[in-house]
Design an enzyme around this catalytic site. Structure first.
Site, PDB file in Angstrom:
ATOM      1  N   SER A 149       0.513  -1.531  -0.135  1.00  0.00           N
ATOM      2  CA  SER A 149       0.179  -0.194  -0.217  1.00  0.00           C
ATOM      3  C   SER A 149       0.578   1.234   0.041  1.00  0.00           C
ATOM      4  O   SER A 149       1.621   1.621  -1.417  1.00  0.00           O
ATOM      5  CB  SER A 149      -0.770  -0.156   1.229  1.00  0.00           C
ATOM      6  OG  SER A 149      -2.062   0.932   0.641  1.00  0.00           O
ATOM      7  N   ASP A 225     -10.269  -5.066  -3.796  1.00  0.00           N
ATOM      8  CA  ASP A 225      -9.579  -4.437  -2.681  1.00  0.00           C
ATOM      9  C   ASP A 225     -10.068  -3.429  -3.063  1.00  0.00           C
ATOM     10  O   ASP A 225     -10.601  -2.780  -3.704  1.00  0.00           O
ATOM     11  CB  ASP A 225      -7.645  -4.344  -3.412  1.00  0.00           C
ATOM     12  CG  ASP A 225      -7.257  -2.889  -2.258  1.00  0.00           C
ATOM     13  OD1 ASP A 225      -7.609  -2.519  -1.728  1.00  0.00           O
ATOM     14  OD2 ASP A 225      -5.871  -3.661  -2.088  1.00  0.00           O
ATOM     15  N   HIS A 258      -7.135  -6.479   0.596  1.00  0.00           N
ATOM     16  CA  HIS A 258      -6.201  -5.251   0.993  1.00  0.00           C
ATOM     17  C   HIS A 258      -5.426  -6.172   2.568  1.00  0.00           C
ATOM     18  O   HIS A 258      -4.866  -4.834   2.688  1.00  0.00           O
ATOM     19  CB  HIS A 258      -6.592  -4.163   0.879  1.00  0.00           C
ATOM     20  CG  HIS A 258      -5.870  -2.747   1.011  1.00  0.00           C
ATOM     21  ND1 HIS A 258      -5.436  -2.419  -0.030  1.00  0.00           N
ATOM     22  CD2 HIS A 258      -4.877  -2.483   1.650  1.00  0.00           C
ATOM     23  CE1 HIS A 258      -4.061  -1.008  -0.047  1.00  0.00           C
ATOM     24  NE2 HIS A 258      -3.770  -1.110   1.209  1.00  0.00           N
TER      25      HIS A 258
END
Length: 282
Positions: A149, A225, A258
């Protein structure tokens, strides 16, 4: 000065935590390191630097990624720094939001008050931390870099700009185009101001437009995600990648989100990917 906080034996190696006073960040920082079995001054090993995402510390990857068994097999050390400077003297988001300030250093060097006195995570990761690790632990100067991320953003931008210093780069669910997403725009405005020229130096999409990146790159992205379209924007990165780049690999995975469950599922493949370049065949 290093101060050991904790250590645990795992898969024949050691996972340890340390604190030290950072001259780059002007605060006390903590990092974690995994040393595989057999790592010694007589047998130093290469290092994978892992950069974590928003709200994380040095602990998230070490506790949740399930990386140690494969890292032990591959003979790779892993170093995970914190995601920002911390402490009472270190500025935080005035609204108390998670995407700025503590836990949200964005792996850049801030130039605006009040952030510029502490928020230099780019220089910390690229310069101070590797020097510290290579001085005090049985590792070589052979490095790769990875992240998730916000940390995927950091790994990509650092790897692109310092391709001579890293053998390989990988990322899970990276923020590919921070200058075009809410997370990145908020951080860039706070840390860098409105000069968009400064933004370009910390944006993987913009860097790939102007720089030839020869370092091998692996990106994994989950199709479920929740941040995919608004925040991560991998399609922007794919649109500018040189199609002739022989070592750029992007993989999209149905059903994955995620979280660290996604990272657990593919971390072994990432470590094998890095091992090919950290231990190249003669």
């Amino acid at each position: 000065m290093l101060e050991q906080v904790s250590q645990s034996k795992v898969f024949g190696g050691w996972q340890k935590q340390y604190t030290h006073t950072s001259s780059t960040l002007n605060c006390t920082m903590r990092f974690a390191i995994f040393l595989p079995p057999g790592a010694s001054q007589q047998n130093p090993v290469p290092v994978l630097y892992w950069l974590s995402g928003l709200t994380c510390t040095d602990e998230n990857f070490m506790q949740k990624a399930g990386a140690f068994k494969k890292a032990a097999e591959c003979g790779i050390a892993i170093v995970a720094p914190d995601t920002s400077p911390r402490g009472e003297q270190v500025p935080d988001d005035p609204q108390g939001q998670y995407d700025l300030g503590h836990g949200a250093g964005f792996y850049l060097d801030a130039v605006r008050l009040p952030w510029d006195q502490h928020y230099s995570m780019y220089s910390y990761v690229v310069k101070e931390l590797p020097k510290l690790i290579e001085t005090h632990f049985p590792v070589t100067s052979v490095r790769s870099i990875s992240g998730h991320s916000m940390g995927g953003h950091g790994a990509l931008t650092i790897g692109i700009k310092h391709s001579d210093d890293y053998r390989s780069v990988s990322a899970f669910s990276p923020i590919c185009h921070p200058g075009a997403c809410p997370w990145g725009q908020k951080a860039f405005r706070a840390y860098l101001g409105e000069n968009r020229g400064l933004w370009l130096d910390y944006d993987a999409v913009e860097l790939f437009k102007t720089r030839a990146c020869t370092v091998p790159v692996l990106i994994d992205q989950g199709e479920a995600d929740p941040f995919l379209e608004e925040q991560l924007k991998p399609e922007d990165l794919l649109a500018v990648i040189n199609k002739q780049h022989p070592n750029f690999h992007y993989r999209s995975h149905p059903g994955y989100d995620h979280s660290y469950y996604f990272i657990q599922s593919f971390i072994g493949q990432h470590l094998e990917f890095h091992a090919k370049y950290l231990y190249p065949e003669d």
